[in-house]
Design an enzyme around this catalytic site. Structure first.
Site, short mmCIF file in Angstrom:
data_model
loop_
_atom_site.label_atom_id
_atom_site.label_comp_id
_atom_site.label_asym_id
_atom_site.label_seq_id
_atom_site.Cartn_x
_atom_site.Cartn_y
_atom_site.Cartn_z
N TYR A 26 26.23 -7.60 -103.69
CA TYR A 26 25.07 -7.55 -104.41
C TYR A 26 23.99 -7.01 -103.25
CZ TYR A 26 20.34 -8.25 -106.74
OH TYR A 26 19.11 -8.15 -106.79
N LYS A 69 22.15 -3.39 -102.46
CA LYS A 69 20.48 -3.39 -102.68
C LYS A 69 20.10 -2.89 -101.51
CE LYS A 69 18.29 -4.34 -105.80
NZ LYS A 69 17.86 -3.35 -106.82
#
Length: 295
Positions: free
Chosen positions: A130, A134
């Site tokens: 993640y 991101k």
């Protein structure tokens, strides 16, 4: 004025869509599921570009937020949604004012800095896919001239991520926490929503200059006090038991315990305080905090 919101069926996107509608904007929700208000246009981030025809402004909230262990088969899908999906949004936005909702998870956790500014490294050290995806997505957004917002640990009514984990850990009147109490930044979803609208120039001030901005509540909290408060609001008061952080980190690396990962341990054992100077300079001031929190 029409605003396009991706991920409007999710936690942050839904709050933004509702608030934008209250302000009188024409809201179009882009995602696999309808948002809470406005018109729904189906969009699969892994399949095709969204259709922003008629939109004046764009806020990109859609993301795959799972905390995946290394080598998990779903990591490829997470990269497709977070990185390729952002490429699709940027292409479809075609120069429209755009706010990209990122995360403080992009910051390299290998730091002893008491306060993190937007200049802190974001290119390495991430504890899960993640954070990596991101960070890659926001690099694309920054290169395209977008406003990038970096909230940390977003909380509020309807939170499907942090709150269920917290309530699941607080059993029999006891909440085990790794390490000592420390200061940390949290972000009320209402503050994030306000920042999105402010960045687009919808709250009276000028639109924000392109770039990255930390977004959090006005002051950091003491970790233990904040968690006690949330549990009390949910009528689940609990006594906090401090566990040795090194042992918990070792368990997170070597055992399979649901919800116990290096990322979740880092979230509550590292005193991450976000510097808000850059966002405040744009005229934004966080108006909400834990005292306003209701389930």
């Amino acid at each position: 004025m029409r605003i396009a919101v991706t991920g409007a069926s999710g936690f942050c996107g839904a709050h933004l869509a509702r608030t934008a509608a209250v302000l009188g904007l024409d809201v179009t929700c882009h995602g696999r599921r309808p948002g809470p208000v406005g018109r729904h246009l189906g969009w699969d981030a892994a399949a095709h570009d969204p259709d922003f025809t008629g939109a004046d402004l764009v806020v990109h909230c859609a993301a795959a937020v799972a905390d995946l262990p290394p080598g998990h088969p779903a990591e490829a899908h997470q990269r497709t949604v977070n990185v390729t999906g952002t490429e699709r949004v940027l292409r479809a936005a075609a120069g429209r004012p755009l706010v990209h909702v990122s995360s403080a998870s992009v910051y390299d956790p290998r730091t002893t800095a008491a306060v993190l500014t937007e200049d802190h490294p974001t290119t390495a050290g991430h504890l899960n896919a993640y954070g990596r995806t991101k960070a890659a997505a926001e690099r694309l957004a920054l290169a395209a001239g977008a406003v990038v917002l970096r909230p940390r640990a977003v909380y509020g009514p309807g939170d499907p991520h942090l709150l269920p984990q917290l309530l699941g850990r607080a059993r029999y009147g006891l909440l085990p926490l790794p390490g000592r109490d420390l200061p940390l930044s949290l972000t009320a979803v209402a503050n994030l929503t306000d920042a999105c609208l402010s960045a687009l120039g919808l709250t009276g001030a000028a639109p924000w200059a392109p770039g990255a901005y930390n977004i959090a509540d006005a002051a950091p909290y003491r970790r233990d006090d904040a968690l006690r408060h949330i549990l009390t609001v949910h009528r689940r008061p609990a006594r906090i038991a401090h566990l040795p952080a090194p042992l918990v980190r070792l368990a997170a690396r070597t055992t399979v315990v649901p919800g116990l990962t290096p990322y979740t341990v880092d979230l509550v054992t590292r005193g991450v305080v976000l510097d808000l100077t850059r966002a405040r300079a744009q005229g934004w001031h966080p108006a909400h905090d834990l005292r306003d929190y209701r389930p």
